[in-house]
Write a protein that holds these residues in place. Sequence first.
Motif, PDB file in Angstrom:
ATOM      1  N   TRP A   1     -16.519  21.723  -3.567  1.00 15.29           N
ATOM      2  CA  TRP A   1     -17.754  22.422  -3.902  1.00 15.29           C
ATOM      3  C   TRP A   1     -17.448  23.491  -4.953  1.00 15.29           C
ATOM      4  O   TRP A   1     -16.338  23.995  -5.054  1.00 15.29           O
ATOM      5  N   ASP A   2     -18.460  23.852  -5.736  1.00 12.19           N
ATOM      6  CA  ASP A   2     -18.272  24.791  -6.845  1.00 12.19           C
ATOM      7  C   ASP A   2     -18.644  26.228  -6.522  1.00 12.19           C
ATOM      8  O   ASP A   2     -18.180  27.147  -7.185  1.00 12.19           O
ATOM      9  N   GLY A   3     -19.519  26.443  -5.559  1.00  9.54           N
ATOM     10  CA  GLY A   3     -19.973  27.804  -5.294  1.00  9.54           C
ATOM     11  C   GLY A   3     -20.504  27.987  -3.892  1.00  9.54           C
ATOM     12  O   GLY A   3     -20.795  27.028  -3.182  1.00  9.54           O
ATOM     13  N   LEU A   4     -20.642  29.248  -3.520  1.00 14.93           N
ATOM     14  CA  LEU A   4     -21.230  29.612  -2.241  1.00 14.93           C
ATOM     15  C   LEU A   4     -22.057  30.875  -2.470  1.00 14.93           C
ATOM     16  O   LEU A   4     -21.568  31.850  -3.033  1.00 14.93           O
ATOM     17  N   PHE A   5     -23.288  30.823  -2.033  1.00 14.46           N
ATOM     18  CA  PHE A   5     -24.219  31.933  -2.230  1.00 14.46           C
ATOM     19  C   PHE A   5     -24.831  32.304  -0.886  1.00 14.46           C
ATOM     20  O   PHE A   5     -25.102  31.444  -0.061  1.00 14.46           O
ATOM     21  N   VAL A   6     -25.003  33.591  -0.657  1.00  9.80           N
ATOM     22  CA  VAL A   6     -25.569  34.053   0.608  1.00  9.80           C
ATOM     23  C   VAL A   6     -26.911  34.734   0.371  1.00  9.80           C
ATOM     24  O   VAL A   6     -27.177  35.246  -0.706  1.00  9.80           O
ATOM     25  N   TRP A   7     -27.717  34.718   1.392  1.00 14.93           N
ATOM     26  CA  TRP A   7     -29.010  35.380   1.329  1.00 14.93           C
ATOM     27  C   TRP A   7     -28.810  36.884   1.372  1.00 14.93           C
ATOM     28  O   TRP A   7     -27.958  37.384   2.077  1.00 14.93           O
ATOM     29  N   ASP A   8     -29.618  37.600   0.615  1.00 17.91           N
ATOM     30  CA  ASP A   8     -29.634  39.063   0.672  1.00 17.91           C
ATOM     31  C   ASP A   8     -31.061  39.503   0.929  1.00 17.91           C
ATOM     32  O   ASP A   8     -31.695  40.142   0.113  1.00 17.91           O
ATOM     33  N   HIS A   9     -31.567  39.103   2.074  1.00 15.28           N
ATOM     34  CA  HIS A   9     -32.917  39.498   2.466  1.00 15.28           C
ATOM     35  C   HIS A   9     -32.813  40.633   3.468  1.00 15.28           C
ATOM     36  O   HIS A   9     -31.919  40.637   4.307  1.00 15.28           O
ATOM     37  N   LEU A  10     -33.707  41.565   3.378  1.00 13.79           N
ATOM     38  CA  LEU A  10     -33.641  42.733   4.248  1.00 13.79           C
ATOM     39  C   LEU A  10     -34.487  42.596   5.496  1.00 13.79           C
ATOM     40  O   LEU A  10     -34.555  43.493   6.308  1.00 13.79           O
ATOM     41  N   GLY A  11     -35.150  41.455   5.648  1.00 10.74           N
ATOM     42  CA  GLY A  11     -35.923  41.232   6.862  1.00 10.74           C
ATOM     43  C   GLY A  11     -34.990  40.972   8.032  1.00 10.74           C
ATOM     44  O   GLY A  11     -33.865  40.512   7.866  1.00 10.74           O
ATOM     45  N   PHE A  12     -35.417  41.293   9.210  1.00  5.98           N
ATOM     46  CA  PHE A  12     -34.584  41.108  10.384  1.00  5.98           C
ATOM     47  C   PHE A  12     -35.186  40.043  11.281  1.00  5.98           C
ATOM     48  O   PHE A  12     -36.399  39.954  11.437  1.00  5.98           O
ATOM     49  N   ALA A  13     -34.348  39.245  11.846  1.00  4.07           N
ATOM     50  CA  ALA A  13     -34.774  38.262  12.834  1.00  4.07           C
ATOM     51  C   ALA A  13     -34.490  38.887  14.200  1.00  4.07           C
ATOM     52  O   ALA A  13     -33.333  39.102  14.553  1.00  4.07           O
ATOM     53  N   PHE A  14     -35.512  39.202  14.917  1.00  2.66           N
ATOM     54  CA  PHE A  14     -35.339  39.876  16.196  1.00  2.66           C
ATOM     55  C   PHE A  14     -34.645  38.959  17.192  1.00  2.66           C
ATOM     56  O   PHE A  14     -34.958  37.785  17.289  1.00  2.66           O
ATOM     57  N   GLY A  15     -33.694  39.539  17.918  1.00  7.83           N
ATOM     58  CA  GLY A  15     -32.955  38.769  18.908  1.00  7.83           C
ATOM     59  C   GLY A  15     -31.862  37.903  18.315  1.00  7.83           C
ATOM     60  O   GLY A  15     -31.291  37.072  18.997  1.00  7.83           O
ATOM     61  N   MET A  16     -31.571  38.097  17.040  1.00  7.67           N
ATOM     62  CA  MET A  16     -30.570  37.280  16.359  1.00  7.67           C
ATOM     63  C   MET A  16     -29.702  38.195  15.501  1.00  7.67           C
ATOM     64  O   MET A  16     -30.213  39.072  14.814  1.00  7.67           O
ATOM     65  N   PRO A  17     -28.382  38.009  15.509  1.00  8.33           N
ATOM     66  CA  PRO A  17     -27.527  38.834  14.657  1.00  8.33           C
ATOM     67  C   PRO A  17     -27.789  38.579  13.175  1.00  8.33           C
ATOM     68  O   PRO A  17     -28.159  37.479  12.780  1.00  8.33           O
ATOM     69  N   SER A  18     -27.608  39.622  12.375  1.00  9.09           N
ATOM     70  CA  SER A  18     -27.825  39.536  10.925  1.00  9.09           C
ATOM     71  C   SER A  18     -26.620  40.160  10.231  1.00  9.09           C
ATOM     72  O   SER A  18     -26.258  41.299  10.514  1.00  9.09           O
ATOM     73  N   GLY A  19     -25.995  39.411   9.313  1.00  4.43           N
ATOM     74  CA  GLY A  19     -24.808  39.894   8.617  1.00  4.43           C
ATOM     75  C   GLY A  19     -25.127  40.528   7.277  1.00  4.43           C
ATOM     76  O   GLY A  19     -26.110  40.177   6.631  1.00  4.43           O
ATOM     77  N   ASP A  20     -24.287  41.459   6.860  1.00  4.05           N
ATOM     78  CA  ASP A  20     -24.444  42.090   5.556  1.00  4.05           C
ATOM     79  C   ASP A  20     -23.925  41.136   4.481  1.00  4.05           C
ATOM     80  O   ASP A  20     -22.792  40.669   4.549  1.00  4.05           O
ATOM     81  N   PRO A  21     -24.742  40.825   3.470  1.00  6.03           N
ATOM     82  CA  PRO A  21     -24.327  39.845   2.469  1.00  6.03           C
ATOM     83  C   PRO A  21     -23.138  40.282   1.628  1.00  6.03           C
ATOM     84  O   PRO A  21     -22.297  39.464   1.270  1.00  6.03           O
ATOM     85  N   TRP A  22     -23.043  41.564   1.328  1.00 12.37           N
ATOM     86  CA  TRP A  22     -21.958  42.038   0.453  1.00 12.37           C
ATOM     87  C   TRP A  22     -20.624  42.051   1.184  1.00 12.37           C
ATOM     88  O   TRP A  22     -19.582  41.729   0.599  1.00 12.37           O
ATOM     89  N   VAL A  23     -20.627  42.381   2.459  1.00 12.46           N
ATOM     90  CA  VAL A  23     -19.405  42.301   3.265  1.00 12.46           C
ATOM     91  C   VAL A  23     -18.984  40.839   3.396  1.00 12.46           C
ATOM     92  O   VAL A  23     -17.807  40.495   3.248  1.00 12.46           O
ATOM     93  N   THR A  24     -19.954  39.971   3.635  1.00  9.85           N
ATOM     94  CA  THR A  24     -19.676  38.540   3.751  1.00  9.85           C
ATOM     95  C   THR A  24     -19.073  37.988   2.462  1.00  9.85           C
ATOM     96  O   THR A  24     -18.094  37.241   2.496  1.00  9.85           O
ATOM     97  N   LEU A  25     -19.643  38.369   1.318  1.00  8.06           N
ATOM     98  CA  LEU A  25     -19.096  37.890   0.039  1.00  8.06           C
ATOM     99  C   LEU A  25     -17.682  38.421  -0.188  1.00  8.06           C
ATOM    100  O   LEU A  25     -16.845  37.725  -0.781  1.00  8.06           O
TER     101      LEU A  25
END
Length: 105
Positions: free
Chosen positions: A31-55
């Motif tokens: 594969w050539d690339g990997l891109f992550v979502w950087d949305h600030l909405g929260f899914a209640f009851g579900m963990p949400s990761g920081d995109p910049w830390v993930t990258l």
Amino acid sequence: MRYGLSVCTLGDYADPGRVADLAQVAEQAGWDGLFVWDHLGFAFGMPSGDPWVTLGAVAQATSRLRIGPAVTPLPRRRPQVVANAVTSLDLLSHGPLTRVATPRT
């Protein structure tokens, strides 16, 4: 033609280590690339990761994948914080960070 993965950093993929593992497998598979979502909405009851830390984790785990945010809502973030994150990530990844245009609102 280039191919990349788009990863939503919610649920199981809120863990940066898990996304880094996925990135390594993707890189080995060609594969050539990997891109992550950087949305600030929260899914209640579900963990949400920081995109910049993930990258950052992906940058350390891979050597040739182009990486970046799929979308960055600049009007909802402080520009100097985003600029610092982008610059740091570009240095950490030795340059495969891909800029993705964000429409103006």
